[in-house]
Scaffold this motif. Structure first.
Motif, PDB file in Angstrom:
ATOM      1  N   CYS A   1      42.746  37.197  45.676  1.00 51.74           N
ATOM      2  CA  CYS A   1      41.974  35.899  46.094  1.00 51.74           C
ATOM      3  C   CYS A   1      40.548  36.024  45.272  1.00 51.74           C
ATOM      4  O   CYS A   1      40.194  35.246  45.093  1.00 51.74           O
ATOM      5  CB  CYS A   1      41.649  35.834  47.549  1.00 51.74           C
ATOM      6  SG  CYS A   1      42.926  35.550  48.668  1.00 51.74           S
ATOM      7  N   GLY A   2      40.532  37.187  44.747  1.00 54.93           N
ATOM      8  CA  GLY A   2      39.074  37.374  44.001  1.00 54.93           C
ATOM      9  C   GLY A   2      39.010  36.405  42.739  1.00 54.93           C
ATOM     10  O   GLY A   2      37.780  35.878  42.565  1.00 54.93           O
ATOM     11  N   SER A   3      39.869  36.275  42.043  1.00 56.96           N
ATOM     12  CA  SER A   3      39.865  35.585  40.664  1.00 56.96           C
ATOM     13  C   SER A   3      39.533  34.177  41.028  1.00 56.96           C
ATOM     14  O   SER A   3      38.821  33.447  40.554  1.00 56.96           O
ATOM     15  CB  SER A   3      41.202  35.696  39.947  1.00 56.96           C
ATOM     16  OG  SER A   3      41.314  37.220  39.518  1.00 56.96           O
ATOM     17  N   HIS A   4      40.244  33.581  42.040  1.00 54.42           N
ATOM     18  CA  HIS A   4      40.240  32.255  42.443  1.00 54.42           C
ATOM     19  C   HIS A   4      38.776  32.016  43.022  1.00 54.42           C
ATOM     20  O   HIS A   4      38.220  30.939  42.621  1.00 54.42           O
ATOM     21  CB  HIS A   4      41.414  31.867  43.480  1.00 54.42           C
ATOM     22  CG  HIS A   4      41.280  30.411  43.809  1.00 54.42           C
ATOM     23  ND1 HIS A   4      41.498  30.170  45.003  1.00 54.42           N
ATOM     24  CD2 HIS A   4      41.376  29.267  43.205  1.00 54.42           C
ATOM     25  CE1 HIS A   4      41.471  28.785  45.273  1.00 54.42           C
ATOM     26  NE2 HIS A   4      41.314  28.249  44.093  1.00 54.42           N
ATOM     27  N   ILE A   5      38.267  32.877  43.965  1.00 54.87           N
ATOM     28  CA  ILE A   5      36.861  32.648  44.409  1.00 54.87           C
ATOM     29  C   ILE A   5      35.999  32.907  43.013  1.00 54.87           C
ATOM     30  O   ILE A   5      35.085  31.747  43.112  1.00 54.87           O
ATOM     31  CB  ILE A   5      36.579  33.745  45.308  1.00 54.87           C
ATOM     32  CG1 ILE A   5      37.337  33.785  46.534  1.00 54.87           C
ATOM     33  CG2 ILE A   5      35.196  33.770  45.620  1.00 54.87           C
ATOM     34  CD1 ILE A   5      37.154  34.976  47.493  1.00 54.87           C
ATOM     35  N   CYS A   6      36.010  33.515  42.025  1.00 57.21           N
ATOM     36  CA  CYS A   6      35.103  33.408  41.086  1.00 57.21           C
ATOM     37  C   CYS A   6      35.095  32.264  40.143  1.00 57.21           C
ATOM     38  O   CYS A   6      34.309  31.486  39.982  1.00 57.21           O
ATOM     39  CB  CYS A   6      35.505  34.593  40.086  1.00 57.21           C
ATOM     40  SG  CYS A   6      35.109  36.018  40.798  1.00 57.21           S
ATOM     41  N   VAL A   7      36.369  31.775  40.059  1.00 57.90           N
ATOM     42  CA  VAL A   7      36.493  30.472  39.262  1.00 57.90           C
ATOM     43  C   VAL A   7      35.953  29.219  40.062  1.00 57.90           C
ATOM     44  O   VAL A   7      35.492  28.055  39.425  1.00 57.90           O
ATOM     45  CB  VAL A   7      38.302  30.129  38.982  1.00 57.90           C
ATOM     46  CG1 VAL A   7      38.527  28.747  38.592  1.00 57.90           C
ATOM     47  CG2 VAL A   7      38.533  31.124  38.045  1.00 57.90           C
ATOM     48  N   MET A   8      36.209  29.484  41.318  1.00 62.90           N
ATOM     49  CA  MET A   8      35.505  28.154  42.324  1.00 62.90           C
ATOM     50  C   MET A   8      34.087  28.218  41.914  1.00 62.90           C
ATOM     51  O   MET A   8      33.439  27.090  41.908  1.00 62.90           O
ATOM     52  CB  MET A   8      36.034  28.177  43.657  1.00 62.90           C
ATOM     53  CG  MET A   8      37.416  27.939  43.964  1.00 62.90           C
ATOM     54  SD  MET A   8      37.610  27.918  45.773  1.00 62.90           S
ATOM     55  CE  MET A   8      37.265  29.460  46.172  1.00 62.90           C
ATOM     56  N   LEU A   9      33.312  29.352  42.105  1.00 59.74           N
ATOM     57  CA  LEU A   9      32.009  29.319  41.941  1.00 59.74           C
ATOM     58  C   LEU A   9      31.590  29.042  40.846  1.00 59.74           C
ATOM     59  O   LEU A   9      30.540  28.051  40.444  1.00 59.74           O
ATOM     60  CB  LEU A   9      31.615  31.088  42.343  1.00 59.74           C
ATOM     61  CG  LEU A   9      31.690  31.358  43.780  1.00 59.74           C
ATOM     62  CD1 LEU A   9      31.486  32.910  43.801  1.00 59.74           C
ATOM     63  CD2 LEU A   9      30.786  30.697  44.566  1.00 59.74           C
TER      64      LEU A   9
END
Length: 313
Positions: A243-251
């Motif tokens: 989930c880390g990549s998706h969280i970074c993209v959202m931010l």
């Protein structure tokens, strides 16, 4: 006389000033802008090529990522070429129809990007909370329907914007203090009551981006609850890393978007600061998304290096 009044209040062209107060630095500002645009084209183009040519990446998460990459390519190409023309050649005039088309593309595509991120959050929720049924729930047919639904939502919600703006009289000025055409920038130029139109735009922003963000946060609350109930530390780490990549993209996407939205409607920010933030909103995410996924996803990274002819260590 009536024809003359129509021409004055419904101009054939608008004038984009670029970044007021920083005209002397336009050429220097164009260097990072152009570099970001080139990196966006190369990064998203490479990401699409990697996912297309690697069968193991034909999974819902990466299919949604392809949709996001396509939206990134279109939105950056919608704004940057004209911005660079302003900076390099002082070509500030933009036809009214081109201006309205730019408004529709910018706002509809950012709405679509928000929808694709919600779809990616749903994919992560199913993968973590119901892994055994992931492939049964998110089939290719379902992924295609979700993608089509996101595109249709963006087109339908933002479709009225250019038609509403075209009906407004612009008797104050035809000059837009911005590097690209933006909905609220044109609304503020109109010499008519735009309360209803502004309320409609605000409602659309909440129904799209605001609601998406709330649902994404809720999905990650459920994901975190499921992850921390796992007995194994390794299993928790593996689930969180997916989930880390998706969280970074959202931010990267929501932070400048929220600042730009609030400052344009409620804040008192210096014009050049607001315009720079607004440009980061449409330029920075398209550049960062492929970098984030390329660095944090081993399968994408290895395949990308192979496409570029570089041996992975």
């Amino acid at each position: 006389m009536e024809a003359s009044n129509w021409t004055m209040t419904h101009p054939s062209n608008f004038i984009l000033l670029g970044i007021p107060g920083l005209e002397a630095e336009h050429v220097w500002i164009s260097i990072p802008f152009c570099s970001i645009y080139i990196l966006s084209l190369l990064g998203n183009g490479l990401l699409l090529a990697v996912i297309k040519t690697e069968p193991s990446l034909h999974e819902p998460m990466y299919l949604f990522l392809c949709m996001l990459a396509l939206a990134d390519l279109v939105i950056s190409t919608t704004t940057l070429p004209k911005t660079l023309c302003i900076f390099w050649f002082r070509d500030r005039a933009i036809h009214t129809n081109a201006c309205l088309a730019q408004i529709f593309l910018i706002h509809s595509l950012t709405t679509m990007e928000s929808g694709f991120m919600l779809a990616m959050a749903f994919d992560r929720y199913v993968a973590v909370c119901n892994p055994l049924r992931h492939s049964a729930i998110l089939t290719n047919r379902v992924v295609a329907k979700i993608g089509l639904g996101v595109v249709m939502r963006g087109a339908v919600l933002l479709g009225p914007h250019p038609f509403l703006l075209k009906q407004l009289p612009y008797c104050r000025t035809h000059v837009i203090s911005h590097t690209y055409c933006e909905f609220m920038a044109l609304v503020k130029l109109a010499c008519a009551d735009t309360t209803v139109m502004s309320a409609y735009s605000l409602a659309v922003s909440f129904l799209a981006g605001g609601l998406d963000f709330i649902l994404i946060v809720l999905s990650y609350i459920l994901i975190l609850r499921a992850v921390f109930s796992l007995p194994s530390k390794d299993a928790r780490h593996k689930s969180l890393s997916t989930c880390g990549s998706h969280i970074c993209v959202m931010l990267v996407f929501y932070t400048p978007a929220l600042f730009s939205f609030l400052s344009h409607r409620f804040g008192h920010v210096a014009p050049h600061i607001h315009i720079l933030i607004a440009n980061m909103y449409v330029l920075f995410p398209p550049m960062m998304n492929p970098i984030i996924y390329g660095v944090r996803t081993p399968r994408i990274r290895k395949r990308a290096l192979r496409v570029l002819g570089i041996k992975a260590s």
